[in-house]
Design a protein around this motif. Structure first.
Motif, mmCIF file in Angstrom:
data_model
loop_
_atom_site.group_PDB
_atom_site.id
_atom_site.type_symbol
_atom_site.label_atom_id
_atom_site.label_comp_id
_atom_site.label_asym_id
_atom_site.label_seq_id
_atom_site.Cartn_x
_atom_site.Cartn_y
_atom_site.Cartn_z
ATOM 1 N N UNK A 1 -28.062 -95.259 -23.980
ATOM 2 C CA UNK A 1 -29.213 -95.933 -24.566
ATOM 3 C C UNK A 1 -29.294 -97.371 -24.066
ATOM 4 N N UNK A 2 -28.137 -98.013 -23.942
ATOM 5 C CA UNK A 2 -28.107 -99.403 -23.480
ATOM 6 C C UNK A 2 -28.642 -99.520 -22.055
ATOM 7 N N UNK A 3 -28.277 -98.569 -21.205
ATOM 8 C CA UNK A 3 -28.774 -98.581 -19.827
ATOM 9 C C UNK A 3 -30.289 -98.409 -19.797
ATOM 10 N N UNK A 4 -30.794 -97.497 -20.621
ATOM 11 C CA UNK A 4 -32.232 -97.266 -20.653
ATOM 12 C C UNK A 4 -33.003 -98.473 -21.139
ATOM 13 N N UNK A 5 -32.540 -99.079 -22.229
ATOM 14 C CA UNK A 5 -33.244 -100.228 -22.795
ATOM 15 C C UNK A 5 -33.183 -101.443 -21.881
ATOM 16 N N UNK A 6 -32.160 -101.507 -21.026
ATOM 17 C CA UNK A 6 -31.993 -102.665 -20.139
ATOM 18 C C UNK A 6 -32.822 -102.565 -18.866
ATOM 19 N N UNK A 7 -33.425 -101.413 -18.587
ATOM 20 C CA UNK A 7 -34.242 -101.267 -17.379
ATOM 21 C C UNK A 7 -35.408 -102.246 -17.424
ATOM 22 N N UNK A 8 -35.623 -102.951 -16.316
ATOM 23 C CA UNK A 8 -36.650 -103.991 -16.279
ATOM 24 C C UNK A 8 -37.660 -103.722 -15.175
ATOM 25 N N UNK A 9 -38.880 -104.243 -15.367
ATOM 26 C CA UNK A 9 -39.900 -104.126 -14.331
ATOM 27 C C UNK A 9 -39.798 -105.314 -13.376
ATOM 28 N N UNK A 10 -40.757 -105.425 -12.455
ATOM 29 C CA UNK A 10 -40.696 -106.482 -11.443
ATOM 30 C C UNK A 10 -40.835 -107.871 -12.054
ATOM 31 N N UNK A 11 -41.370 -107.945 -13.264
ATOM 32 C CA UNK A 11 -41.516 -109.233 -13.947
ATOM 33 C C UNK A 11 -40.325 -109.554 -14.845
ATOM 34 N N UNK A 12 -39.321 -108.664 -14.852
ATOM 35 C CA UNK A 12 -38.131 -108.909 -15.654
ATOM 36 C C UNK A 12 -38.243 -108.460 -17.095
ATOM 37 N N UNK A 13 -39.324 -107.796 -17.470
ATOM 38 C CA UNK A 13 -39.488 -107.316 -18.840
ATOM 39 C C UNK A 13 -38.732 -106.001 -19.002
ATOM 40 N N UNK A 14 -37.859 -105.937 -19.992
ATOM 41 C CA UNK A 14 -37.062 -104.731 -20.193
ATOM 42 C C UNK A 14 -37.776 -103.756 -21.123
ATOM 43 N N UNK A 15 -37.366 -102.498 -21.028
ATOM 44 C CA UNK A 15 -37.932 -101.478 -21.909
ATOM 45 C C UNK A 15 -37.642 -101.820 -23.362
ATOM 46 N N UNK A 16 -36.409 -102.263 -23.635
ATOM 47 C CA UNK A 16 -36.036 -102.605 -25.002
ATOM 48 C C UNK A 16 -36.893 -103.720 -25.572
ATOM 49 N N UNK A 17 -37.113 -104.766 -24.792
ATOM 50 C CA UNK A 17 -37.928 -105.894 -25.250
ATOM 51 C C UNK A 17 -39.367 -105.480 -25.510
ATOM 52 N N UNK A 18 -39.910 -104.658 -24.625
ATOM 53 C CA UNK A 18 -41.300 -104.244 -24.779
ATOM 54 C C UNK A 18 -41.481 -103.281 -25.946
ATOM 55 N N UNK A 19 -40.493 -102.421 -26.195
ATOM 56 C CA UNK A 19 -40.574 -101.544 -27.364
ATOM 57 C C UNK A 19 -40.570 -102.360 -28.651
ATOM 58 N N UNK A 20 -39.749 -103.398 -28.679
ATOM 59 C CA UNK A 20 -39.729 -104.291 -29.842
ATOM 60 C C UNK A 20 -41.071 -104.993 -29.991
ATOM 61 N N UNK A 21 -41.619 -105.446 -28.878
ATOM 62 C CA UNK A 21 -42.866 -106.220 -28.916
ATOM 63 C C UNK A 21 -44.034 -105.406 -29.463
ATOM 64 N N UNK A 22 -44.109 -104.121 -29.091
ATOM 65 C CA UNK A 22 -45.242 -103.305 -29.526
ATOM 66 C C UNK A 22 -44.936 -102.511 -30.792
ATOM 67 N N UNK A 23 -43.741 -102.719 -31.358
ATOM 68 C CA UNK A 23 -43.406 -102.060 -32.611
ATOM 69 C C UNK A 23 -42.998 -100.608 -32.482
ATOM 70 N N UNK A 24 -42.504 -100.209 -31.292
ATOM 71 C CA UNK A 24 -42.116 -98.820 -31.066
ATOM 72 C C UNK A 24 -40.609 -98.636 -30.990
ATOM 73 N N UNK A 25 -39.845 -99.643 -31.354
ATOM 74 C CA UNK A 25 -38.380 -99.520 -31.334
ATOM 75 C C UNK A 25 -37.939 -98.881 -32.643
ATOM 76 N N UNK A 26 -37.805 -97.564 -32.645
ATOM 77 C CA UNK A 26 -37.472 -96.844 -33.867
ATOM 78 C C UNK A 26 -35.995 -96.902 -34.195
#
Length: 204
Positions: A13-38
Protein backbone atom coordinates in the motif's frame (compact mmCIF):
# COMPACT_ATOMS: atom_id res chain seq x y z
CA UNK A 1 -2.62 -0.82 -12.69
CA UNK A 2 -1.21 0.51 -9.42
CA UNK A 3 -4.46 0.06 -7.49
CA UNK A 4 -5.06 -3.47 -8.75
CA UNK A 5 -1.40 -4.27 -8.03
CA UNK A 6 -1.85 -3.20 -4.41
CA UNK A 7 -5.12 -5.15 -4.15
CA UNK A 8 -3.51 -8.26 -5.61
CA UNK A 9 -0.40 -8.02 -3.43
CA UNK A 10 2.12 -7.14 -6.17
CA UNK A 11 2.86 -3.80 -4.46
CA UNK A 12 2.55 -2.66 -0.86
CA UNK A 13 0.00 0.00 0.00
CA UNK A 14 2.87 2.36 0.83
CA UNK A 15 4.42 1.83 -2.60
CA UNK A 16 1.11 2.52 -4.32
CA UNK A 17 0.34 5.67 -2.36
CA UNK A 18 3.87 6.99 -2.96
CA UNK A 19 3.59 6.83 -6.77
CA UNK A 20 3.89 10.35 -8.17
CA UNK A 21 3.09 12.05 -11.46
CA UNK A 22 5.41 14.34 -13.43
CA UNK A 23 4.44 17.23 -11.15
CA UNK A 24 5.40 15.29 -8.02
CA UNK A 25 1.82 14.77 -6.81
CA UNK A 26 1.43 11.37 -5.17
CA UNK A 27 -1.59 9.11 -5.32
CA UNK A 28 -1.87 9.24 -1.53
CA UNK A 29 -1.86 13.04 -1.43
CA UNK A 30 -4.43 13.34 -4.19
CA UNK A 31 -6.75 10.77 -2.60
CA UNK A 32 -6.63 12.80 0.60
CA UNK A 33 -7.25 16.03 -1.31
CA UNK A 34 -10.40 14.78 -3.06
CA UNK A 35 -11.71 12.91 -0.02
CA UNK A 36 -11.25 9.40 -1.45
CA UNK A 37 -8.72 8.09 1.08
CA UNK A 38 -10.88 5.45 2.74
CA UNK A 39 -10.24 3.53 5.94
CA UNK A 40 -11.13 0.05 4.64
CA UNK A 41 -8.19 -2.34 4.38
CA UNK A 42 -7.06 -2.78 0.79
CA UNK A 43 -7.04 -6.35 -0.52
CA UNK A 44 -7.08 -9.41 1.66
CA UNK A 45 -10.50 -10.48 0.38
CA UNK A 46 -11.03 -13.69 -1.53
CA UNK A 47 -12.02 -13.20 -5.16
CA UNK A 48 -13.73 -16.10 -6.87
CA UNK A 49 -13.20 -14.78 -10.39
CA UNK A 50 -12.38 -11.49 -12.10
CA UNK A 51 -13.48 -10.44 -15.59
CA UNK A 52 -12.31 -7.21 -17.19
CA UNK A 53 -13.97 -5.73 -20.27
CA UNK A 54 -11.49 -3.81 -22.41
CA UNK A 55 -11.01 -2.72 -25.99
CA UNK A 56 -8.29 -4.62 -27.84
CA UNK A 57 -5.89 -1.66 -28.34
CA UNK A 58 -4.75 -3.39 -31.50
CA UNK A 59 -5.83 -4.22 -35.09
CA UNK A 60 -6.44 -8.00 -35.02
CA UNK A 61 -10.15 -8.22 -34.17
CA UNK A 62 -11.11 -5.45 -36.57
CA UNK A 63 -9.02 -6.93 -39.39
CA UNK A 64 -10.63 -10.36 -38.91
CA UNK A 65 -14.10 -8.87 -38.35
CA UNK A 66 -14.43 -10.44 -34.91
CA UNK A 67 -16.53 -8.82 -32.20
CA UNK A 68 -15.15 -10.55 -29.10
CA UNK A 69 -11.56 -11.42 -28.26
CA UNK A 70 -11.32 -14.36 -25.85
CA UNK A 71 -8.19 -13.36 -23.95
CA UNK A 72 -6.03 -16.32 -23.00
CA UNK A 73 -3.51 -14.29 -21.00
CA UNK A 74 -1.17 -11.31 -21.07
CA UNK A 75 2.31 -11.25 -22.58
CA UNK A 76 5.33 -10.52 -20.42
CA UNK A 77 6.97 -7.10 -20.51
CA UNK A 78 10.51 -6.01 -19.59
CA UNK A 79 11.96 -2.49 -19.53
CA UNK A 80 15.69 -1.81 -19.64
CA UNK A 81 18.00 1.14 -19.16
CA UNK A 82 20.95 0.87 -21.54
CA UNK A 83 24.04 3.05 -21.12
CA UNK A 84 26.71 3.31 -23.83
CA UNK A 85 29.85 5.06 -22.58
CA UNK A 86 32.46 6.39 -25.00
CA UNK A 87 34.66 9.49 -24.99
CA UNK A 88 33.91 12.90 -26.46
CA UNK A 89 36.30 14.15 -29.13
CA UNK A 90 36.54 17.16 -31.40
CA UNK A 91 34.28 16.40 -34.35
CA UNK A 92 36.46 18.26 -36.83
CA UNK A 93 39.93 17.14 -35.83
CA UNK A 94 39.49 13.54 -34.67
CA UNK A 95 39.25 10.90 -37.43
CA UNK A 96 36.33 8.49 -37.06
CA UNK A 97 38.62 5.49 -36.60
CA UNK A 98 40.20 7.20 -33.57
CA UNK A 99 36.92 8.15 -31.90
CA UNK A 100 35.03 6.39 -29.13
CA UNK A 101 31.74 7.86 -30.36
CA UNK A 102 28.82 6.68 -28.20
CA UNK A 103 26.18 7.69 -30.77
CA UNK A 104 27.79 5.58 -33.46
CA UNK A 105 28.16 2.78 -30.93
CA UNK A 106 24.44 2.88 -30.14
CA UNK A 107 23.59 2.05 -33.73
CA UNK A 108 25.52 -1.19 -33.72
CA UNK A 109 26.25 -1.56 -30.04
CA UNK A 110 26.57 -5.31 -29.62
CA UNK A 111 28.58 -5.79 -32.80
CA UNK A 112 31.17 -3.06 -32.39
CA UNK A 113 31.37 -2.47 -28.62
CA UNK A 114 34.58 -4.44 -28.19
CA UNK A 115 36.10 -2.99 -31.36
CA UNK A 116 35.55 0.62 -30.26
CA UNK A 117 36.36 0.10 -26.59
CA UNK A 118 32.87 1.01 -25.41
CA UNK A 119 31.31 0.01 -22.11
CA UNK A 120 27.69 -1.09 -22.39
CA UNK A 121 25.53 -1.38 -19.29
CA UNK A 122 22.09 -2.98 -19.47
CA UNK A 123 19.88 -2.75 -16.38
CA UNK A 124 16.42 -4.25 -16.14
CA UNK A 125 14.29 -1.61 -14.42
CA UNK A 126 10.91 -3.34 -14.57
CA UNK A 127 9.59 -6.78 -15.39
CA UNK A 128 6.07 -8.14 -15.63
CA UNK A 129 6.02 -11.90 -16.30
CA UNK A 130 3.50 -13.41 -18.72
CA UNK A 131 0.18 -14.38 -17.16
CA UNK A 132 -2.05 -17.23 -18.31
CA UNK A 133 -5.68 -16.80 -17.30
CA UNK A 134 -7.69 -19.53 -15.58
CA UNK A 135 -9.12 -22.01 -18.07
CA UNK A 136 -12.62 -21.95 -16.57
CA UNK A 137 -12.80 -18.15 -16.85
CA UNK A 138 -11.57 -18.24 -20.45
CA UNK A 139 -14.08 -20.98 -21.19
CA UNK A 140 -16.90 -18.94 -19.65
CA UNK A 141 -16.18 -16.05 -22.02
CA UNK A 142 -15.99 -18.39 -25.02
CA UNK A 143 -19.26 -20.11 -24.11
CA UNK A 144 -20.98 -16.77 -23.55
CA UNK A 145 -19.83 -15.41 -26.92
CA UNK A 146 -21.03 -18.58 -28.67
CA UNK A 147 -24.37 -18.53 -26.83
CA UNK A 148 -24.98 -14.92 -27.85
CA UNK A 149 -23.86 -15.50 -31.43
CA UNK A 150 -20.89 -13.11 -31.47
CA UNK A 151 -17.97 -13.80 -33.80
CA UNK A 152 -14.91 -14.38 -31.63
CA UNK A 153 -11.35 -15.69 -31.57
CA UNK A 154 -8.68 -16.50 -28.97
CA UNK A 155 -6.24 -13.66 -28.42
CA UNK A 156 -3.32 -12.75 -26.17
CA UNK A 157 -3.32 -9.29 -24.66
CA UNK A 158 -0.28 -7.25 -25.63
CA UNK A 159 -1.04 -4.55 -23.05
CA UNK A 160 -1.03 -4.70 -19.27
CA UNK A 161 -4.42 -4.74 -17.54
CA UNK A 162 -5.81 -4.93 -14.02
CA UNK A 163 -6.55 -8.62 -14.53
CA UNK A 164 -2.79 -9.27 -14.47
CA UNK A 165 -2.60 -8.46 -10.76
CA UNK A 166 -6.07 -9.49 -9.63
CA UNK A 167 -5.52 -12.81 -11.36
CA UNK A 168 -2.55 -14.22 -9.38
CA UNK A 169 -2.18 5.78 -30.27
CA UNK A 170 -5.88 6.52 -30.11
CA UNK A 171 -8.31 4.19 -28.56
CA UNK A 172 -11.79 3.76 -29.97
CA UNK A 173 -14.68 1.31 -29.76
CA UNK A 174 -18.09 1.30 -31.41
CA UNK A 175 -21.24 1.33 -29.30
CA UNK A 176 -22.17 -2.05 -30.76
CA UNK A 177 -18.85 -3.61 -29.71
CA UNK A 178 -19.14 -2.13 -26.21
CA UNK A 179 -22.66 -3.53 -25.91
CA UNK A 180 -21.45 -6.93 -27.13
CA UNK A 181 -18.69 -6.99 -24.52
CA UNK A 182 -21.17 -6.13 -21.78
CA UNK A 183 -23.55 -8.83 -23.03
CA UNK A 184 -20.78 -11.44 -22.79
CA UNK A 185 -19.86 -10.39 -19.24
CA UNK A 186 -23.50 -10.47 -18.18
CA UNK A 187 -23.83 -13.96 -19.64
CA UNK A 188 -20.70 -15.06 -17.75
CA UNK A 189 -22.10 -13.57 -14.55
CA UNK A 190 -25.44 -15.26 -15.05
CA UNK A 191 -23.79 -18.64 -15.53
CA UNK A 192 -21.70 -18.17 -12.40
CA UNK A 193 -24.62 -17.04 -10.24
CA UNK A 194 -27.21 -19.52 -11.49
CA UNK A 195 -25.48 -22.83 -12.30
CA UNK A 196 -28.71 -24.80 -11.80
CA UNK A 197 -30.57 -22.60 -14.27
CA UNK A 198 -27.68 -22.99 -16.72
CA UNK A 199 -27.66 -26.78 -16.43
CA UNK A 200 -31.43 -26.91 -16.89
CA UNK A 201 -31.22 -24.74 -20.00
CA UNK A 202 -28.48 -26.95 -21.41
CA UNK A 203 -30.47 -30.10 -20.63
CA UNK A 204 -28.08 -31.40 -17.95
Amino acid sequence: MVASGVFGGAFTLEEGLACADVDGKTIGEELERIGYAGEMECGGREVGAFFEAHIEQGPILEAEEKTIGIVQGVQGISWFDVSVTGMESHAGTTPMERRRDALVGCRQAEEIAAERGLEITVEEIWHSPPVKFAADCVGAVQNAAETLGYASRPITSGAGHDAVYVHNEIEAATQADIAAGCDVLLECDGRARHPRRRRAREGV
